[in-house]
Motif scaffolding. Structure first.
Motif, PDB file in Angstrom:
ATOM      1  N   HIS A   1      -2.006  13.751  84.309  1.00  0.00           N
ATOM      2  CA  HIS A   1      -2.749  14.925  84.788  1.00  0.00           C
ATOM      3  C   HIS A   1      -2.304  15.378  86.185  1.00  0.00           C
ATOM      4  CE1 HIS A   1      -6.880  17.011  84.093  1.00  0.00           C
ATOM      5  NE2 HIS A   1      -6.103  17.784  84.828  1.00  0.00           N
TER       6      HIS A   1
ATOM      7  N   GLU B   1      -7.429  13.620  92.554  1.00  0.00           N
ATOM      8  CA  GLU B   1      -8.523  13.783  91.611  1.00  0.00           C
ATOM      9  C   GLU B   1      -8.379  12.662  90.594  1.00  0.00           C
ATOM     10  OE1 GLU B   1      -9.938  18.057  90.443  1.00  0.00           O
ATOM     11  OE2 GLU B   1      -8.431  17.338  89.050  1.00  0.00           O
TER      12      GLU B   1
ATOM     13  N   TYR C   1     -12.014  15.935  81.513  1.00  0.00           N
ATOM     14  CA  TYR C   1     -12.933  17.032  81.181  1.00  0.00           C
ATOM     15  C   TYR C   1     -14.203  16.519  80.484  1.00  0.00           C
ATOM     16  CZ  TYR C   1      -8.702  19.901  81.892  1.00  0.00           C
ATOM     17  OH  TYR C   1      -7.565  20.486  82.387  1.00  0.00           O
TER      18      TYR C   1
HETATM   19  O1  LIG Z   1      -7.573  20.142  84.969  1.00  0.00           O
HETATM   20  C1  LIG Z   1      -8.352  20.502  85.827  1.00  0.00           C
HETATM   21  C2  LIG Z   1      -9.382  21.513  85.547  1.00  0.00           C
HETATM   22  O2  LIG Z   1      -9.593  22.400  86.597  1.00  0.00           O
HETATM   23  C3  LIG Z   1      -9.851  21.794  87.843  1.00  0.00           C
HETATM   24  C4  LIG Z   1     -10.186  22.861  88.831  1.00  0.00           C
HETATM   25  O3  LIG Z   1      -9.182  23.839  88.930  1.00  0.00           O
HETATM   26  C5  LIG Z   1      -8.629  20.996  88.211  1.00  0.00           C
HETATM   27  O4  LIG Z   1      -8.824  20.429  89.461  1.00  0.00           O
HETATM   28  C6  LIG Z   1      -8.341  19.943  87.183  1.00  0.00           C
HETATM   29  O5  LIG Z   1      -7.113  19.317  87.450  1.00  0.00           O
END
Ligand SMILES: O=C1CO[C@H](CO)[C@@H](O)[C@@H]1O
Ligand SMILES: NC(=O)C1=CN([C@@H]2O[C@H](COP(=O)(O)OP(=O)(O)OC[C@H]3O[C@@H](n4cnc5c(N)ncnc54)[C@H](OP(=O)(O)O)[C@@H]3O)[C@@H](O)[C@H]2O)C=CC1
Length: 276
Positions: free
Chosen positions: A108, A275, A50
């Protein structure tokens, strides 16, 4: 206000409600965290991915709340999976947060094609033994990922944070987790993408209780012992989201809400999701 806790298998209490921080940047997360702490929130959910851990740490410091009262979760991003990389990543997260330890460290996403989640988890077991992390867990893990993780490490994660709302009720996965003593934590709890808050059933139940649709949906989570982490940058919505411990949904309400479930296939696919 005082937010109730649930006991993790690690022996540590975890608040049933906390603040989500995605996609807030450092500045916005500092403000949101300070405001939430002022309202009585003690759990904050962040992640290395984030890129707001510095802001979260600033908000915590500005709030003046004792460290012992806080419950801070951060997550290991895909790019940092691997034994040594996990250890380095946790130290980097602690530096950014300005903390000596986190309460919960999660993988994650499993990213099965990387094939590094087991060794990453072994590093987390060691970090917990060293006192840098109180409890360890996973996020977005399905049954087959957990079967393997538990078989190869003989350690059961304390928490699995999964996409969860009345539209994505994940009943089979939740049963699997509960049977193993793994606490369920829901992300995107309001089901915004699925339009949960505007579903007539939710609106009718909200009107009957004199509550907002958001409060009904969040109550649906905590009434089942699910930890919920709604994100709001608005102090007003933060307050309203936390005012869910003074009313209860009836059995009939719960049965009607169950009709909104779209089934497991509608949830984000943990094997396909990449991701880093
Ligand atoms: O933690 C997260 C925040 O949100 C994103 C969109 O939904 C996710 O893809 C990500 O894994
Ligand atoms: N492990 C993972 O892979 C993932 C983890 N997460 C975590 O879960 C948290 C929550 O998930 P998120 O995706 O943010 O979804 P949420 O269900 O928390 O919804 C957040 C959105 O709803 C709005 N909102 C908040 N409260 C209300 C309300 N009472 N009524 C109407 N709208 C409201 C917010 O806007 P506003 O700020 O203006 O109030 C924001 O736009 C994230 O912040 C993150 O910490 C999220 C996704 C994936």
């Amino acid at each position: 206000m005082t937010i109730p806790t649930t006991l993790l298998s690690s022996g540590h209490p975890m608040p049933l409600l906390g603040l989500g921080t995605w996609p807030l940047d450092d500045h916005a997360s500092a403000r949101a965290v300070e405001s939430a702490m002022g309202l009585g929130y003690r759990l904050v959910d962040t992640a290395s991915r984030y890129e707001n851990e510095v802001g979260v740490g600033q908000g915590l410091a500005a709030s003046g709340v004792d460290r012992a009262e806080l419950f801070i979760t951060t997550k290991l991003r895909g790019a940092d999976q691997g034994y040594d990389a996990t250890r380095d990543a946790l130290h980097a997260s602690l530096d950014r947060l300005g903390l000596d330890y986190v309460d919960l460290y999660l993988i994650h996403w499993p990213l099965p094609r990387l094939d590094r989640y087991v060794e990453s988890y072994r590093a987390m077991i060691d970090l917990a033994a060293e006192g840098l992390v109180r409890s360890i867990g996973v996020s977005n893990f399905r049954e087959h990922h957990l079967d393997r993780l538990i078989a190869e490490t003989s350690h059961v994660p304390a928490v699995n944070q999964i996409q969860l709302s009345p539209a994505l009720a994940r009943t089979d996965l939740r049963r699997y987790l509960t049977d193993r003593g793994i606490t369920v934590e829901g992300w995107s709890p309001l089901g915004q993408e699925e339009g949960v808050l505007t579903e007539p059933v939710i609106q009718e139940i909200a009107a009957a209780h004199g509550r907002s649709p958001g409060q009904v949906v969040l109550r649906w989570h905590v009434q089942q012992g699910i930890v919920t982490i709604p994100k709001s940058a608005s102090p007003e919505r933060q307050r309203s989201n936390a005012e869910i411990f003074d009313f209860a949904l009836t059995e009939d309400d719960m049965a009607r809400i169950a009709g909104l479930d779209r089934g497991e296939d509608a949830a984000r696919d943990s094997d396909e999701h990449e991701e880093f």
